[in-house]
Design a protein around this motif. Structure first.
Motif, PDB file in Angstrom:
ATOM      1  N   PRO A 179      15.207  38.617  36.072  1.00 50.85           N
ATOM      2  CA  PRO A 179      16.133  39.440  36.855  1.00 50.85           C
ATOM      3  C   PRO A 179      15.768  40.907  36.795  1.00 50.85           C
ATOM      4  CG  PRO A 179      17.090  38.969  34.722  1.00 50.85           C
ATOM      5  CD  PRO A 179      15.756  38.258  34.762  1.00 50.85           C
ATOM      6  N   GLU A 180      16.633  41.735  37.349  1.00 57.01           N
ATOM      7  CA  GLU A 180      16.520  43.199  37.277  1.00 57.01           C
ATOM      8  C   GLU A 180      15.336  43.705  38.073  1.00 57.01           C
ATOM      9  OE1 GLU A 180      18.966  45.004  35.841  1.00 57.01           O
ATOM     10  OE2 GLU A 180      19.888  43.079  35.415  1.00 57.01           O
ATOM     11  N   GLY A 181      15.364  43.559  39.357  1.00 56.15           N
ATOM     12  CA  GLY A 181      14.323  44.074  40.218  1.00 56.15           C
ATOM     13  C   GLY A 181      14.574  43.595  41.631  1.00 56.15           C
ATOM     14  N   ALA A 182      13.548  43.652  42.469  1.00 54.19           N
ATOM     15  CA  ALA A 182      13.679  43.118  43.819  1.00 54.19           C
ATOM     16  C   ALA A 182      13.700  41.588  43.746  1.00 54.19           C
ATOM     17  CB  ALA A 182      12.523  43.612  44.680  1.00 54.19           C
ATOM     18  N   ARG A 183      13.898  40.959  44.872  1.00 56.26           N
ATOM     19  CA  ARG A 183      13.945  39.501  44.941  1.00 56.26           C
ATOM     20  C   ARG A 183      12.542  38.939  44.733  1.00 56.26           C
ATOM     21  NH1 ARG A 183      15.856  39.538  49.522  1.00 56.26           N
ATOM     22  NH2 ARG A 183      18.064  39.547  49.026  1.00 56.26           N
ATOM     23  N   ASP A 184      12.440  37.879  43.902  1.00 60.82           N
ATOM     24  CA  ASP A 184      11.144  37.258  43.631  1.00 60.82           C
ATOM     25  C   ASP A 184      10.700  36.351  44.773  1.00 60.82           C
ATOM     26  OD1 ASP A 184      10.653  38.259  41.032  1.00 60.82           O
ATOM     27  OD2 ASP A 184      11.919  36.718  40.123  1.00 60.82           O
ATOM     28  N   TYR A 185       9.380  36.213  44.944  1.00 59.60           N
ATOM     29  CA  TYR A 185       8.822  35.099  45.699  1.00 59.60           C
ATOM     30  C   TYR A 185       8.646  33.944  44.720  1.00 59.60           C
ATOM     31  CZ  TYR A 185       7.808  37.595  50.030  1.00 59.60           C
ATOM     32  OH  TYR A 185       7.919  38.269  51.221  1.00 59.60           O
ATOM     33  N   LEU A 186       9.217  32.802  45.047  1.00 59.50           N
ATOM     34  CA  LEU A 186       9.184  31.651  44.154  1.00 59.50           C
ATOM     35  C   LEU A 186       8.153  30.623  44.615  1.00 59.50           C
ATOM     36  CD1 LEU A 186      13.017  31.100  43.565  1.00 59.50           C
ATOM     37  CD2 LEU A 186      11.386  32.291  42.088  1.00 59.50           C
ATOM     38  N   VAL A 187       7.499  29.993  43.645  1.00 57.85           N
ATOM     39  CA  VAL A 187       6.495  28.968  43.921  1.00 57.85           C
ATOM     40  C   VAL A 187       6.919  27.696  43.183  1.00 57.85           C
ATOM     41  CG1 VAL A 187       4.075  28.316  43.731  1.00 57.85           C
ATOM     42  CG2 VAL A 187       4.703  30.726  44.071  1.00 57.85           C
ATOM     43  N   PRO A 188       7.279  26.612  43.901  1.00 58.82           N
ATOM     44  CA  PRO A 188       7.683  25.384  43.215  1.00 58.82           C
ATOM     45  C   PRO A 188       6.505  24.731  42.498  1.00 58.82           C
ATOM     46  CG  PRO A 188       7.554  25.029  45.581  1.00 58.82           C
ATOM     47  CD  PRO A 188       7.345  26.496  45.363  1.00 58.82           C
ATOM     48  N   SER A 189       6.791  24.129  41.349  1.00 54.84           N
ATOM     49  CA  SER A 189       5.749  23.476  40.557  1.00 54.84           C
ATOM     50  C   SER A 189       5.702  21.988  40.882  1.00 54.84           C
ATOM     51  CB  SER A 189       6.030  23.682  39.066  1.00 54.84           C
ATOM     52  OG  SER A 189       5.158  22.881  38.292  1.00 54.84           O
ATOM     53  N   ARG A 190       4.532  21.479  41.229  1.00 55.93           N
ATOM     54  CA  ARG A 190       4.368  20.048  41.491  1.00 55.93           C
ATOM     55  C   ARG A 190       4.408  19.257  40.186  1.00 55.93           C
ATOM     56  NH1 ARG A 190       0.286  16.712  40.849  1.00 55.93           N
ATOM     57  NH2 ARG A 190      -1.124  18.435  40.378  1.00 55.93           N
ATOM     58  N   GLU A 437      13.232  62.608  34.076  1.00 51.11           N
ATOM     59  CA  GLU A 437      14.596  62.432  33.559  1.00 51.11           C
ATOM     60  C   GLU A 437      15.507  61.689  34.535  1.00 51.11           C
ATOM     61  OE1 GLU A 437      16.374  65.952  31.871  1.00 51.11           O
ATOM     62  OE2 GLU A 437      14.461  66.640  31.062  1.00 51.11           O
ATOM     63  N   PHE A 438      15.010  60.571  35.040  1.00 50.97           N
ATOM     64  CA  PHE A 438      15.845  59.722  35.887  1.00 50.97           C
ATOM     65  C   PHE A 438      17.009  59.151  35.085  1.00 50.97           C
ATOM     66  CE2 PHE A 438      12.224  59.869  38.611  1.00 50.97           C
ATOM     67  CZ  PHE A 438      12.669  59.523  39.883  1.00 50.97           C
ATOM     68  N   PRO A 439      18.091  58.775  35.765  1.00 51.84           N
ATOM     69  CA  PRO A 439      19.139  58.023  35.060  1.00 51.84           C
ATOM     70  C   PRO A 439      18.557  56.702  34.563  1.00 51.84           C
ATOM     71  CG  PRO A 439      19.899  58.748  37.228  1.00 51.84           C
ATOM     72  CD  PRO A 439      18.424  58.999  37.181  1.00 51.84           C
ATOM     73  N   LEU A 440      18.991  56.286  33.381  1.00 51.38           N
ATOM     74  CA  LEU A 440      18.532  54.995  32.871  1.00 51.38           C
ATOM     75  C   LEU A 440      19.172  53.850  33.644  1.00 51.38           C
ATOM     76  CD1 LEU A 440      16.756  53.740  30.632  1.00 51.38           C
ATOM     77  CD2 LEU A 440      18.824  53.576  29.235  1.00 51.38           C
ATOM     78  N   TYR A 441      20.438  54.060  34.046  1.00 45.89           N
ATOM     79  CA  TYR A 441      21.184  53.028  34.764  1.00 45.89           C
ATOM     80  C   TYR A 441      21.653  53.555  36.117  1.00 45.89           C
ATOM     81  CZ  TYR A 441      21.800  51.220  29.980  1.00 45.89           C
ATOM     82  OH  TYR A 441      21.600  50.773  28.695  1.00 45.89           O
ATOM     83  N   GLU A 442      21.957  52.618  36.994  1.00 40.42           N
ATOM     84  CA  GLU A 442      22.712  52.938  38.198  1.00 40.42           C
ATOM     85  C   GLU A 442      23.748  51.841  38.397  1.00 40.42           C
ATOM     86  OE1 GLU A 442      20.071  53.181  41.498  1.00 40.42           O
ATOM     87  OE2 GLU A 442      19.257  51.164  41.243  1.00 40.42           O
ATOM     88  N   TYR A 443      24.856  52.210  39.030  1.00 43.56           N
ATOM     89  CA  TYR A 443      25.952  51.248  39.173  1.00 43.56           C
ATOM     90  C   TYR A 443      25.775  50.432  40.440  1.00 43.56           C
ATOM     91  CZ  TYR A 443      30.610  49.281  38.631  1.00 43.56           C
ATOM     92  OH  TYR A 443      31.654  48.414  38.444  1.00 43.56           O
ATOM     93  N   ASP A 444      25.782  49.119  40.286  1.00 41.35           N
ATOM     94  CA  ASP A 444      25.670  48.200  41.424  1.00 41.35           C
ATOM     95  C   ASP A 444      27.076  47.783  41.838  1.00 41.35           C
ATOM     96  OD1 ASP A 444      25.423  45.831  43.031  1.00 41.35           O
ATOM     97  OD2 ASP A 444      23.356  45.645  42.329  1.00 41.35           O
ATOM     98  N   GLU A 445      27.526  48.287  43.003  1.00 42.99           N
ATOM     99  CA  GLU A 445      28.892  48.019  43.444  1.00 42.99           C
ATOM    100  C   GLU A 445      29.094  46.553  43.829  1.00 42.99           C
ATOM    101  OE1 GLU A 445      29.927  50.812  46.477  1.00 42.99           O
ATOM    102  OE2 GLU A 445      29.881  52.532  45.104  1.00 42.99           O
ATOM    103  N   GLU A 446      28.021  45.884  44.272  1.00 38.86           N
ATOM    104  CA  GLU A 446      28.146  44.468  44.629  1.00 38.86           C
ATOM    105  C   GLU A 446      28.358  43.612  43.383  1.00 38.86           C
ATOM    106  OE1 GLU A 446      25.074  42.892  47.063  1.00 38.86           O
ATOM    107  OE2 GLU A 446      25.290  44.422  48.630  1.00 38.86           O
ATOM    108  N   ARG A 449      28.640  46.209  38.071  1.00 40.54           N
ATOM    109  CA  ARG A 449      28.112  46.475  36.736  1.00 40.54           C
ATOM    110  C   ARG A 449      26.944  47.448  36.838  1.00 40.54           C
ATOM    111  NH1 ARG A 449      23.362  43.758  35.073  1.00 40.54           N
ATOM    112  NH2 ARG A 449      22.520  42.303  36.636  1.00 40.54           N
ATOM    113  N   PHE A 450      26.550  47.968  35.672  1.00 39.67           N
ATOM    114  CA  PHE A 450      25.375  48.822  35.627  1.00 39.67           C
ATOM    115  C   PHE A 450      24.114  47.963  35.617  1.00 39.67           C
ATOM    116  CE2 PHE A 450      28.452  51.901  33.937  1.00 39.67           C
ATOM    117  CZ  PHE A 450      28.112  53.013  34.698  1.00 39.67           C
ATOM    118  N   VAL A 451      23.099  48.414  36.340  1.00 42.73           N
ATOM    119  CA  VAL A 451      21.784  47.771  36.335  1.00 42.73           C
ATOM    120  C   VAL A 451      20.752  48.837  35.985  1.00 42.73           C
ATOM    121  CG1 VAL A 451      22.427  46.025  38.030  1.00 42.73           C
ATOM    122  CG2 VAL A 451      21.434  48.182  38.804  1.00 42.73           C
ATOM    123  N   ALA A 452      19.569  48.391  35.601  1.00 42.26           N
ATOM    124  CA  ALA A 452      18.520  49.339  35.236  1.00 42.26           C
ATOM    125  C   ALA A 452      18.028  50.066  36.481  1.00 42.26           C
ATOM    126  CB  ALA A 452      17.361  48.615  34.561  1.00 42.26           C
TER     127      ALA A 452
END
Length: 598
Positions: A179-190, A437-446, A449-452
């Motif tokens: 978690p904690e980033g953009a959406r992953d591209y997923l690859v199913p395992s055979r 000196e970016f903020p460590l967290y930002e608040y995700d309104e959706e 909670r706070f996210v990185a």
């Protein structure tokens, strides 16, 4: 009609021939750019990646080659042998314009249909057509120049990092979803049905483990994947110049990357850039420019008007301030006459795309001010605004009142949009700066909670660690972005190397110990066995090359890019998989599932 080479070997590239080659017998190969039949002479412009050479077919030199040359057309692939001679009619527009090659042998290696786009830099085919026939588009000199420059940047980077003790180490493409980033591209395992790999958004976790492994300095020019909404400077698959260093602090990472950029600019553009670059904090960047990637080649800086307007009877302003927001403005110096009411209305529509509910404005004239909001403000308030904005006759002041994020986004975008409209952006000026000196967290309104802000392994500033659990919104990170002309071209941070601090970070993000271990256990385990202080940075290679070439779209510097819908017009990807493949993977599509339900 296509012929084989039959031992014919190229001696020179077309674009490298000069007067020093006069009298030499040469063999050239390439594509026919243009053919002109003048009766007893046929002239052909032969093109390869180095440029164009004029070929002459003369019946007195070779009647057979002349007759064969009458059959060739644009984009035929040919090979010729002949003697280099001085041209009678010099063409100063091309480097080979003083010479020509009189051909005594011609082989037609491949014929061509009439291309659906013109193979020249003046071609005006739309982008969809260019992407569908990308292999033709890439033949254009400007596209080949861009790809060569991209190669040059990569080579300079490899050479620089190699000399400075970095090791090129590959990391996996098939990894674990986290978690904690953009959406992953997923690859199913055979082999492991019901389980998935994720394509890496970056090599973040692996490069940190390489530091635990003792490699000290790592780099990789690596493909990364993010399933996010696209725009002109984003692609679903992109390339990073990725690096990580052990036993370093923030300044160490910044200094080595300034030296790398200095070398790239010198060797690629022959431009000397001064180091160290200027630095501004995230807080200063937002308050002055409304952006964490500010373009500082021009002014129009934001000014805060809360003190001046907090008691105003104009509720649009005072309510925004009461609710924890702000009123801010920019001064478009001396340009009041440039913007009619109709033009200002367009600026308001533009601001609304960034969340602004409206755009207030004031024009300053010798007779006073013209403004639709003047009647709602007292003379004192107007004077305070004018004084704060250092306004003078001929200025245009634009104001936005809302929550801070909307005010920053809309005014930050407006200042850049207006600078473009006023032609204030010098493409030959390269404005490099660090945002720190970016903020460590930002608040995700959706998610409520706070996210990185960057990722959960970014180290907080030492003096802010005590705020991790009590006031996470106030914690600053040891994070830094490098910005070029209003584009973020790279970013990085000093990482957390202390297991206890990493646990506090996860706790502040809402992870239980069990959840954190389930997602990142392999990294947390590695940290148990002696972890050096470490940090790194990743450049977006595509975006950097886009700016170095003066392109306005990242697709112009990627050989086979995707569209804004993440599709390939060339290959028709993504496409359906057949049922056998899906069955092997244990995967059903929504359509299949619907059919089963019915």
């Amino acid at each position: 009609m296509a012929e084989a080479l039959n031992g014919m070997k190229r001696t020179h590239m077309c674009g490298v021939l000069r007067e020093t080659n006069v009298g030499e017998k040469v063999t050239l190969m390439g594509w026919v750019q243009k053919r002109r039949n003048l009766g007893g002479l046929i002239f052909v412009d032969l093109r390869d990646r180095e440029g164009i050479a004029q070929i002459v077919f003369d019946t007195t030199v070779s009647k057979e080659s002349f007759e064969k040359a009458s059959l060739i057309r644009g984009e035929f692939v040919i090979a010729i042998s002949g003697v280099v001679k001085m041209r009678e009619s010099i063409n100063n527009n091309i480097p080979t314009g003083k010479i020509e090659v009189f051909a005594n042998e011609l082989k037609i290696l491949s014929e061509s249909e009439i291309p659906p786009i013109h193979i020249n830099d003046e071609d005006e085919a739309n982008e969809r057509l260019r992407l569908k026939y990308r292999y033709l588009d890439l033949r254009k000199p400007k596209m080949q120049k861009r790809m060569r420059l991209r190669n040059q940047v990569s080579k300079i980077t490899r050479d620089f990092l190699d000399v400075n003790g970095f090791l090129d180490i590959e990391t996996p493409f098939l990894t674990k979803p986290t978690p904690e980033g953009a959406r992953d591209y997923l690859v199913p395992s055979r082999v492991n049905k019901g389980k998935f790999y994720a394509l890496p958004q970056s090599p973040q976790l692996f490069k940190q483990m390489l530091m635990v492994s003792g490699f000290d300095k790592y780099y990789q020019i690596v493909r990364c994947f993010r399933d996010e909404d696209l725009r002109a400077d984003r692609q679903p698959e992109f390339t990073q110049i990725d690096m990580e260093l052990s036993f370093v602090e923030e300044n160490d990472v910044i200094e080595v990357n300034e030296k790398l950029l200095k070398r790239i600019f010198k060797e690629v553009l022959n431009k000397e850039i001064e180091i160290p670059f200027k630095r501004i904090t995230y807080k200063e960047a937002m308050e002055r420019y409304g952006s964490d990637k500010p373009d500082t080649r021009f002014g129009f800086e934001l000014k805060l008007l809360n003190d001046e307007l907090k008691s105003s009877e104009f509720k649009v302003f005072s309510s925004a301030i009461e609710n924890g927001g702000s009123v801010r403005a920019i001064n478009i110096n001396g340009q009041a006459d440039t913007f009619s009411r109709k033009n200002i209305s367009k600026l308001e529509s533009f601001a609304k795309t960034y969340g602004a509910k409206g755009l207030a404005w004031m024009k300053i004239t010798d007779e006073g001010i013209t403004s639709p909001i003047a009647k709602f403000l007292s003379e004192t308030e107007i004077k305070l605004i004018l004084d704060k904005m250092e306004a003078k006759s001929g200025d245009l002041i634009l104001l936005v009142a809302d929550k801070n994020s909307v005010v920053f986004d809309s005014l930050g975008a407006l200042r850049s949009e207006i600078a473009k409209k006023l032609n204030l952006l010098d493409k030959d000026e390269y404005d490099l700066l660090w945002v720190t000196e970016f903020p460590l967290y930002e608040y995700d309104e959706e998610e409520n909670r706070f996210v990185a802000k960057h990722h959960p392994f970014t180290s907080p500033m030492d003096e802010d660690i005590e705020l991790l659990e009590s006031n996470p919104e106030k914690v600053r990170a040891k994070a830094y972005d490098i910005v070029l002309n209003g584009f973020e071209i790279g970013g990085g941070s000093i990482r957390i190397h202390n297991s206890d601090l990493q646990k506090k970070m996860f706790k502040a993000l809402g992870f239980t110990d069990e959840e954190a271990y389930a997602k990142f256990g392999f990294l947390l385990d590695a940290f148990k066995y002696g972890t050096p202080p470490h940090g790194g940075l990743a450049f977006g290679l595509d975006r950097l090359v886009m700016l170095l070439t003066g392109s306005e779209n990242i697709r112009e510097v990627i050989a086979f890019p995707k569209t804004q819908n993440a599709t390939s017009l060339l290959t028709d990807a993504p496409g359906p998989a057949d049922k056998k493949q899906l069955d092997e993977l244990g995967v059903k599509t929504i359509e299949e599932s619907s059919d089963i339900d019915e």
